[in-house]
Design a protein around this motif. Structure first.
Motif, PDB file in Angstrom:
ATOM      1  N   LEU A 168      44.356  32.787  40.827  1.00  0.00           N
ATOM      2  CA  LEU A 168      44.823  34.058  40.269  1.00  0.00           C
ATOM      3  C   LEU A 168      43.799  34.613  39.287  1.00  0.00           C
ATOM      4  O   LEU A 168      43.456  33.961  38.302  1.00  0.00           O
ATOM      5  N   PHE A 169      43.290  35.805  39.576  1.00  0.00           N
ATOM      6  CA  PHE A 169      42.407  36.506  38.641  1.00  0.00           C
ATOM      7  C   PHE A 169      43.314  37.335  37.743  1.00  0.00           C
ATOM      8  O   PHE A 169      43.779  38.406  38.123  1.00  0.00           O
ATOM      9  N   TRP A 170      43.580  36.834  36.543  1.00  0.00           N
ATOM     10  CA  TRP A 170      44.603  37.401  35.671  1.00  0.00           C
ATOM     11  C   TRP A 170      44.203  38.753  35.096  1.00  0.00           C
ATOM     12  O   TRP A 170      45.018  39.661  34.968  1.00  0.00           O
ATOM     13  N   THR A 171      42.951  38.900  34.750  1.00  0.00           N
ATOM     14  CA  THR A 171      42.480  40.121  34.099  1.00  0.00           C
ATOM     15  C   THR A 171      41.873  41.081  35.117  1.00  0.00           C
ATOM     16  O   THR A 171      41.723  40.755  36.298  1.00  0.00           O
ATOM     17  N   GLU A 172      41.494  42.246  34.630  1.00  0.00           N
ATOM     18  CA  GLU A 172      40.659  43.136  35.422  1.00  0.00           C
ATOM     19  C   GLU A 172      39.219  42.637  35.349  1.00  0.00           C
ATOM     20  O   GLU A 172      38.917  41.653  34.659  1.00  0.00           O
ATOM     21  N   TYR A 173      38.334  43.313  36.068  1.00  0.00           N
ATOM     22  CA  TYR A 173      36.911  42.965  36.018  1.00  0.00           C
ATOM     23  C   TYR A 173      36.137  44.233  35.699  1.00  0.00           C
ATOM     24  O   TYR A 173      36.055  45.138  36.514  1.00  0.00           O
ATOM     25  N   PHE A 174      35.613  44.312  34.483  1.00  0.00           N
ATOM     26  CA  PHE A 174      34.947  45.516  33.990  1.00  0.00           C
ATOM     27  C   PHE A 174      35.827  46.750  34.201  1.00  0.00           C
ATOM     28  O   PHE A 174      35.410  47.744  34.789  1.00  0.00           O
ATOM     29  N   SER A 175      37.056  46.627  33.724  1.00  0.00           N
ATOM     30  CA  SER A 175      38.040  47.717  33.716  1.00  0.00           C
ATOM     31  C   SER A 175      38.490  48.131  35.110  1.00  0.00           C
ATOM     32  O   SER A 175      39.159  49.154  35.259  1.00  0.00           O
ATOM     33  N   GLN A 176      38.140  47.353  36.127  1.00  0.00           N
ATOM     34  CA  GLN A 176      38.573  47.646  37.488  1.00  0.00           C
ATOM     35  C   GLN A 176      39.585  46.597  37.939  1.00  0.00           C
ATOM     36  O   GLN A 176      39.344  45.399  37.781  1.00  0.00           O
ATOM     37  N   PRO A 177      40.718  47.018  38.495  1.00  0.00           N
ATOM     38  CA  PRO A 177      41.699  46.044  38.991  1.00  0.00           C
ATOM     39  C   PRO A 177      41.071  45.120  40.029  1.00  0.00           C
ATOM     40  O   PRO A 177      40.268  45.552  40.857  1.00  0.00           O
ATOM     41  N   PHE A 178      41.438  43.856  39.977  1.00  0.00           N
ATOM     42  CA  PHE A 178      40.869  42.861  40.887  1.00  0.00           C
ATOM     43  C   PHE A 178      41.659  42.869  42.202  1.00  0.00           C
ATOM     44  O   PHE A 178      42.238  41.870  42.622  1.00  0.00           O
TER      45      PHE A 178
ATOM     46  N   ALA B  37      44.763  27.760  39.721  1.00  0.00           N
ATOM     47  CA  ALA B  37      43.817  28.153  38.675  1.00  0.00           C
ATOM     48  C   ALA B  37      44.073  29.605  38.302  1.00  0.00           C
ATOM     49  O   ALA B  37      44.402  30.432  39.159  1.00  0.00           O
ATOM     50  N   VAL B  38      43.927  29.898  37.020  1.00  0.00           N
ATOM     51  CA  VAL B  38      44.070  31.260  36.512  1.00  0.00           C
ATOM     52  C   VAL B  38      42.756  31.626  35.827  1.00  0.00           C
ATOM     53  O   VAL B  38      42.322  30.942  34.895  1.00  0.00           O
ATOM     54  N   ILE B  39      42.126  32.694  36.311  1.00  0.00           N
ATOM     55  CA  ILE B  39      40.807  33.080  35.816  1.00  0.00           C
ATOM     56  C   ILE B  39      40.934  34.249  34.845  1.00  0.00           C
ATOM     57  O   ILE B  39      41.647  35.222  35.106  1.00  0.00           O
ATOM     58  N   PHE B  40      40.215  34.137  33.736  1.00  0.00           N
ATOM     59  CA  PHE B  40      40.201  35.189  32.725  1.00  0.00           C
ATOM     60  C   PHE B  40      38.768  35.675  32.539  1.00  0.00           C
ATOM     61  O   PHE B  40      37.896  34.898  32.129  1.00  0.00           O
ATOM     62  N   HIS B  41      38.527  36.945  32.876  1.00  0.00           N
ATOM     63  CA  HIS B  41      37.232  37.542  32.555  1.00  0.00           C
ATOM     64  C   HIS B  41      37.255  37.889  31.073  1.00  0.00           C
ATOM     65  O   HIS B  41      38.045  38.726  30.633  1.00  0.00           O
ATOM     66  N   ILE B  42      36.408  37.247  30.303  1.00  0.00           N
ATOM     67  CA  ILE B  42      36.548  37.261  28.850  1.00  0.00           C
ATOM     68  C   ILE B  42      36.394  38.655  28.261  1.00  0.00           C
ATOM     69  O   ILE B  42      37.059  39.003  27.285  1.00  0.00           O
ATOM     70  N   ARG B  43      35.564  39.470  28.853  1.00  0.00           N
ATOM     71  CA  ARG B  43      35.404  40.832  28.327  1.00  0.00           C
ATOM     72  C   ARG B  43      36.730  41.588  28.386  1.00  0.00           C
ATOM     73  O   ARG B  43      37.086  42.325  27.473  1.00  0.00           O
TER      74      ARG B  43
ATOM     75  N   THR C  19      43.932  36.101  44.375  1.00  0.00           N
ATOM     76  CA  THR C  19      44.988  37.093  44.209  1.00  0.00           C
ATOM     77  C   THR C  19      44.926  37.653  42.795  1.00  0.00           C
ATOM     78  O   THR C  19      44.358  37.021  41.896  1.00  0.00           O
ATOM     79  N   ASN C  20      45.480  38.834  42.614  1.00  0.00           N
ATOM     80  CA  ASN C  20      45.654  39.377  41.265  1.00  0.00           C
ATOM     81  C   ASN C  20      47.138  39.610  40.966  1.00  0.00           C
ATOM     82  O   ASN C  20      47.478  40.289  40.005  1.00  0.00           O
ATOM     83  N   ARG C  21      47.998  39.026  41.778  1.00  0.00           N
ATOM     84  CA  ARG C  21      49.443  39.184  41.603  1.00  0.00           C
ATOM     85  C   ARG C  21      49.949  38.237  40.520  1.00  0.00           C
ATOM     86  O   ARG C  21      50.044  37.026  40.723  1.00  0.00           O
ATOM     87  N   ARG C  22      50.283  38.796  39.387  1.00  0.00           N
ATOM     88  CA  ARG C  22      50.721  37.969  38.264  1.00  0.00           C
ATOM     89  C   ARG C  22      52.065  37.294  38.528  1.00  0.00           C
ATOM     90  O   ARG C  22      52.381  36.283  37.888  1.00  0.00           O
ATOM     91  N   ASP C  23      52.835  37.832  39.462  1.00  0.00           N
ATOM     92  CA  ASP C  23      54.112  37.191  39.768  1.00  0.00           C
ATOM     93  C   ASP C  23      53.914  35.856  40.480  1.00  0.00           C
ATOM     94  O   ASP C  23      54.859  35.074  40.624  1.00  0.00           O
TER      95      ASP C  23
END
Length: 422
Positions: free
Chosen positions: A78-88, A124-130, A113-117
Motif C-alpha cells: 500500500l502506497f499510503w501517501t501521494e507522490y509529489f502531490s500526485q495520487p498514486f 507493507a505500507v509505504i510513505f513518501h516522506i515529502r 495499491t493506494n486504497r487505504r481501505d
C-alpha cells in the motif's frame, strides 16, 4: 538525537563571503532550514527551497485498476501517501514504473495499491516522506499490525528532506531509498543503464563523426545544495558549454528521445548532481552512457565501484574549473585519447552494472522478496534522523574564503562551510 539551535549567518556575512548572487541563493535555501548540532557537527536537516523532482520515464504499457479478485491472490503493498502531490493511482507514472518492475520479478505476486481501505490486508505500507511532511494532518493508519512493514521511501537526497524525523522515531521498520545501505536500495536510476556493445572500431568512428558540440548540460534547478551553478558558470569561461533547461538559453524536454539524441552530438556531458551525498547518482549519469558522450561527473557516489573503468571524468580530480577545462580541451583535441574513454564498450561484461545493483538484489523485487520470504524481521528505527542526515555525508563545496577569494576543494563537510560563515 540531541538537538540545539545554532546562530545562522547574517546576510552581511554571506555577502562578504560569496557576493550577491550566491549569497541570495544560499540564503533562500536556509530560510526554512532546520539547523541542528549533533556530535559537534552542523547538519542541514531541511532545505525545502531546493526542490527537484526525480525524473520518471513511464513504461509503454498501462496497468489496470486493481480488483478484489487480484487482491485476494496477491501480497499487497500500500502506497499510503501521494507522490509529489500526485495520487498514486494505477495510471500515475511512478506507479506504472514500480508495478512493471514488480511484474518482472522472479516472484510475481506483489501488487501495488493506494486504497487505504486495504491497509489491514497490506504486508507493507509505504510513505513518501515529502508528502508525509506536506500533509496538513500528517495522517497515518489508525491501526497497525505487529507484522506489518512501514517503509521510509525517498529517492531524493537529505538536503531535499523537508521535515525533521525525530517525531517518527520507532515508526518505520524498513528503508527504501537511493542509499546502498538501505534495507532496500532503489534501482530507480540504475535500471536506465542501457549502453550498446561495440564490435568494431568503426563504431567509434560513427560516434566521433556526430560530435559537433563540445560540452552540454541539462539543468532544471538553478540553485542547488551542490552549488553546481557556480562551477558551471566558472567552467563556461574556458570551454564551449551549452546549457539546456530553465538555467540556460537552450530549451529541450529532457525526458524526450530527441533531447537524449542531442547528447550524442557532444563530446562531453556534464552529469552534475544537485547534492553531493553518499551514493547519490541520478539519471544524468546514465543519459551520458546511453548516448555515447563522456560523462563529466560531480557528486558523492563512489563512481569507481559502479561504472566501467576509465569511462568518466570526475571534477573532484581537478583543483579548479580551469584545470578541468584544460584537461577536457586536451582530450577533445586528441582523437586517440578521447577514444580511450570508450574502450569499455567493446567488453560485454561492462554493459551491465555490478550484480548487487541489479534487480532482484535491489528495488521493488527486493521488497517483494522480503514480503514473501520474511528475509528481514520487523524492527524499528529509533534514530532514523542520524542515519538519514548524519551518515549521508552530504557536503557543500567551499566557494569562497574569508577574504572573498574563490577556492575549490574536493570534499568539505557541512560544518566546514558553516564555520567559514560564522
Amino acid at each position: 538525537m540531541k538537538t540545539s539551535h545554532v546562530r545562522l549567518p547574517t546576510l552581511k556575512r554571506l555577502l562578504q563571503i560569496f557576493g550577491p548572487p550566491i549569497a541570495l541563493c544560499f540564503l533562500l535555501g536556509i530560510l526554512r532550514a532546520n539547523w541542528t548540532v549533533s556530535t559537534g557537527r552542523a547538519v542541514v536537516q531541511s532545505w525545502s527551497f531546493f526542490w527537484e523532482k526525480p525524473v520518471v520515464n513511464p513504461p509503454t504499457t498501462t496497468m489496470a485498476v486493481e480488483h478484489l479478485s487480484s487482491v485476494n491472490d496477491s501480497i499487497l503493498i500500500l502506497f499510503w501517501t501521494e507522490y509529489f502531490s500526485q495520487p498514486f493511482t494505477s495510471t500515475s507514472e511512478h506507479r506504472m514504473v514500480a508495478q512493471q518492475a514488480l511484474d518482472n520479478c522472479p516472484v510475481k505476486n506483489c501488487l501495488l495499491t493506494n486504497r487505504r481501505d486495504l491497509v489491514n490486508r497490506s504486508a507493507a505500507v509505504i510513505f513518501h516522506i515529502r508528502e508525509l511532511a506536506d500533509q496538513p494532518d500528517k495522517s497515518v493508519p489508525s491501526f497497525r499490525s505487529p507484522n506489518q512493514y512501514y517503509v521510509f521511501y525517498l529517492l531524493e537526497s537529505p538536503p531535499h528532506t523537508n521535515m525533521m524525523l525525530d517525531e517518527y522515531d520507532g515508526f518505520f521498520n524498513l528503508t527504501f531509498t537511493y542509499r546502498l545501505d538501505s534495507d532496500i536500495p532503489s534501482d530507480h536510476y540504475y535500471r536506465d543503464f542501457k549502453p550498446k556493445l561495440w564490435n568494431d572500431p568503426s563504431n567509434f568512428e560513427d560516434a566521433w563523426r556526430k560530435k559537433a558540440g563540445f560540452a552540454v548540460i541539462f539543468v532544471s534547478n538553478c540553485c542547488t545544495p551542490s552549488f553546481r551553478h557556480v562551477y558551471i558558470e566558472e567552467l563556461a569561461r574556458y570551454i564551449p558549454l551549452d546549457v539546456f533547461g530553465s538555467c540556460g538559453n537552450n530549451s529541450c524536454n529532457k525526458t524526450s528521445e530527441h533531447c537524449d539524441e542531442k547528447v550524442s552530438t557532444y563530446k562531453f556531458y556534464l552529469a552534475f548532481e544537485n547534492s553531493v551525498c553518499k551514493d547519490y547518482v541520478t539519471e544524468k549519469m546514465f543519459r551520458a552512457y546511453n548516448q555515447e558522450a563522456v560523462p563529466v561527473v560531480y557528486g558523492g557516489a563512489d563512481y569507481s565501484q559502479i561504472f566501467p573503468p576509465n569511462s568518466y571524468i570526475n571534477i573532484l580530480d581537478f583543483s579548479s574549473p580551469r584545470l578541468l577545462a584544460d584537461h577536457l580541451r586536451k582530450v577533445a583535441g586528441n582523437k586517440h585519447w578521447y577514444s580511450q574513454y570508450f574502450q569499455w564498450k567493446f567488453k560485454s561484461r561492462y554493459l551491465t552494472l555490478p550484480k548487487d545493483l541489479q534487480s532482484p538484489e535491489i528495488g521493488w523485487c527486493k521488497l517483494c522478496g522480503i514480503l514473501n520470504d520474511g528475509e528481514l524481521s520487523p524492527k524499528a528505527y529509533n534514530n532514523l534522523g542520524k542515519w538519514w542526515f548524519d551518515e549521508a555525508r552530504c557536503t557543500i563545496p567551499i566557494i569562497g574564503d574569508r577574504n572573498g577569494n574563490q577556492v575549490w576543494t574536493a570534499n568539505p563537510y557541512v560544518n566546514h562551510i558553516y564555520r567559514t560563515m560564522t
